[in-house]
Design an enzyme around this catalytic site. Structure first.
Site, PDB file in Angstrom:
ATOM      1  N   ASP A  11       0.062   4.310   1.207  1.00 51.63           N
ATOM      2  CA  ASP A  11      -0.070   5.180   2.381  1.00 51.63           C
ATOM      3  C   ASP A  11       0.683   4.595   3.573  1.00 51.63           C
ATOM      4  OD1 ASP A  11      -1.906   3.098   2.390  1.00 51.63           O
ATOM      5  OD2 ASP A  11      -3.379   4.196   3.605  1.00 51.63           O
ATOM      6  N   GLU A  71      -9.418  -7.771   0.844  1.00 53.66           N
ATOM      7  CA  GLU A  71      -8.790  -8.369   2.025  1.00 53.66           C
ATOM      8  C   GLU A  71      -9.585  -9.571   2.532  1.00 53.66           C
ATOM      9  OE1 GLU A  71      -6.458  -6.045   5.095  1.00 53.66           O
ATOM     10  OE2 GLU A  71      -8.340  -6.383   6.181  1.00 53.66           O
ATOM     11  N   ASP A 121       0.834  -1.196   0.000  1.00 58.70           N
ATOM     12  CA  ASP A 121       0.000   0.000   0.000  1.00 58.70           C
ATOM     13  C   ASP A 121       0.869   1.247   0.000  1.00 58.70           C
ATOM     14  OD1 ASP A 121      -2.363  -1.359  -0.071  1.00 58.70           O
ATOM     15  OD2 ASP A 121      -3.110  -0.641   1.870  1.00 58.70           O
TER      16      ASP A 121
END
Length: 348
Positions: free
Chosen positions: A207, A297, A205
């Protein structure tokens, strides 16, 4: 007369042996020729070369000195192996000097994918700069950045044998679609020519920010990262998808660990199978107007429950907040950065 008859029979027998022997020799030669054609066929040769290339082994150099391993000392506050005998990587469970020396001999390349759409491009600078300080330092890395705003990608000074490829993708209105849509992109990527440019792949990811070393101790056939929020929770509190109508459904009473979709990796073949599975199951759910609780997920956790990862990374490798502390995590290697979800996510 008797001798003549015996002589004639002998001649006939000899001719038969010669005839059938020649035929059998021809059969052997034809079979060998076909075998040669199969081995030299480009598609077969590629498969053989690929399989050989992936069988690295763990070879140490003679004369290389390192601390003696111990069976009696080490981490006693955490578990470092799963019930199916896959290692769980914690600080203190490996010798970085030794493992680096082993993988240095293999001349490996690590592909790394990251998605930065919409306002998430703001996280690119910190992610890439911190990766250049801590992520597979001393090894060849190829970053593949998917973004809808190539013009917003900052200029980052990359180290030697570190490469950045920018790939434009369409903008999406919902962050859920961004999250789930990447599985289809990764499925295609892991079957493309990129698979010939690297040996392993990690999907991370954007972030996030690196704060400590993330190295070759993380490499494996199929690598999952234990979610930092649930590493000390009982399985009945995991946020699995509990609706039987969803393809991500995991019944109560089942489950090993809760894995994050913010970081996973392994060999290209393994990551391809994982992402293909998630994409297919998401499509089935979508056809029934179902969206799993935690989107990709949820499907990733379903896959990894029944397709056990060969290596697990502890929450050191994706922590929840750099300002949060725990006695178990002695080194924070990668952590989510603080952000306002409502502000950066469309339709949040």
């Amino acid at each position: 007369m008797k001798l003549n008859r015996i002589f004639i029979l002998f001649i006939l027998l000899l001719l038969g042996i010669l005839f059938y022997g020649a035929s059998y020799l021809g059969y052997i030669q034809e079979s060998y020729r076909k075998l040669q054609i199969q081995i030299t066929d480009p598609s077969i040769k590629t498969v053989l070369m690929t399989e050989e290339h992936k069988d690295f082994g763990l070879r140490s150099s003679p004369g290389f000195l390192y601390s003696q391993p111990s069976l009696l000392e080490g981490r006693t506050d955490v578990v470092s192996i799963t019930p199916w005998l896959a290692p769980i990587i914690w600080e203190g469970s490996f010798d970085s000097t030794l493992i680096d020396s082993i993988y240095k001999q293999q001349n490996i390349t690590i592909a790394t994918t990251v998605f930065a759409l919409g306002k998430y491009t703001r996280f690119l600078k910190e992610f890439l700069e911190s990766a250049e300080q801590h992520y597979f330092v001393g090894f060849r890395v190829r970053y593949y950045l998917f973004t809808d705003q190539p013009e917003e990608v900052p200029e980052i000074k990359l180290g030697e044998e570190r490469y950045l490829t920018i790939l434009k993708v369409p903008s999406l209105d919902r962050w859920q679609d961004i999250s789930m849509g990447r599985m289809e992109i990764l499925e295609k990527l892991t079957k493309s020519e990129v698979a010939n440019e690297a040996d392993y792949i990690f999907c991370l990811d954007v972030d996030t920010k690196f704060y400590g070393p993330w190295g070759v101790e993380t490499l494996g056939r199929l690598v999952a990262v234990i979610h930092p929020w649930f590493y000390d929770y009982p399985r009945d509190q995991f946020t699995y998808e509990r609706r039987p109508e969803s393809q991500a459904f995991i019944p109560v009473g089942e489950g090993d660990y809760y894995y994050t979709a913010a970081a996973f990796g392994g060999l290209f073949k393994e990551v391809h199978e994982l992402t293909k599975y998630c994409r297919e199951r998401q499509s089935i759910d979508a056809s029934k107007a179902i969206e799993a609780l935690w989107h990709d997920e949820s499907h990733l956790n379903k896959y990894l429950l029944y397709n056990k990862p060969s290596k697990l990374l502890s929450p050191e490798y994706l922590w929840r907040d750099i300002s949060s502390s725990t006695r178990h995590v002695k080194v924070i290697r990668l952590s989510h950065v603080a952000k306002n979800n409502v502000e950066v996510r469309p339709n949040a």
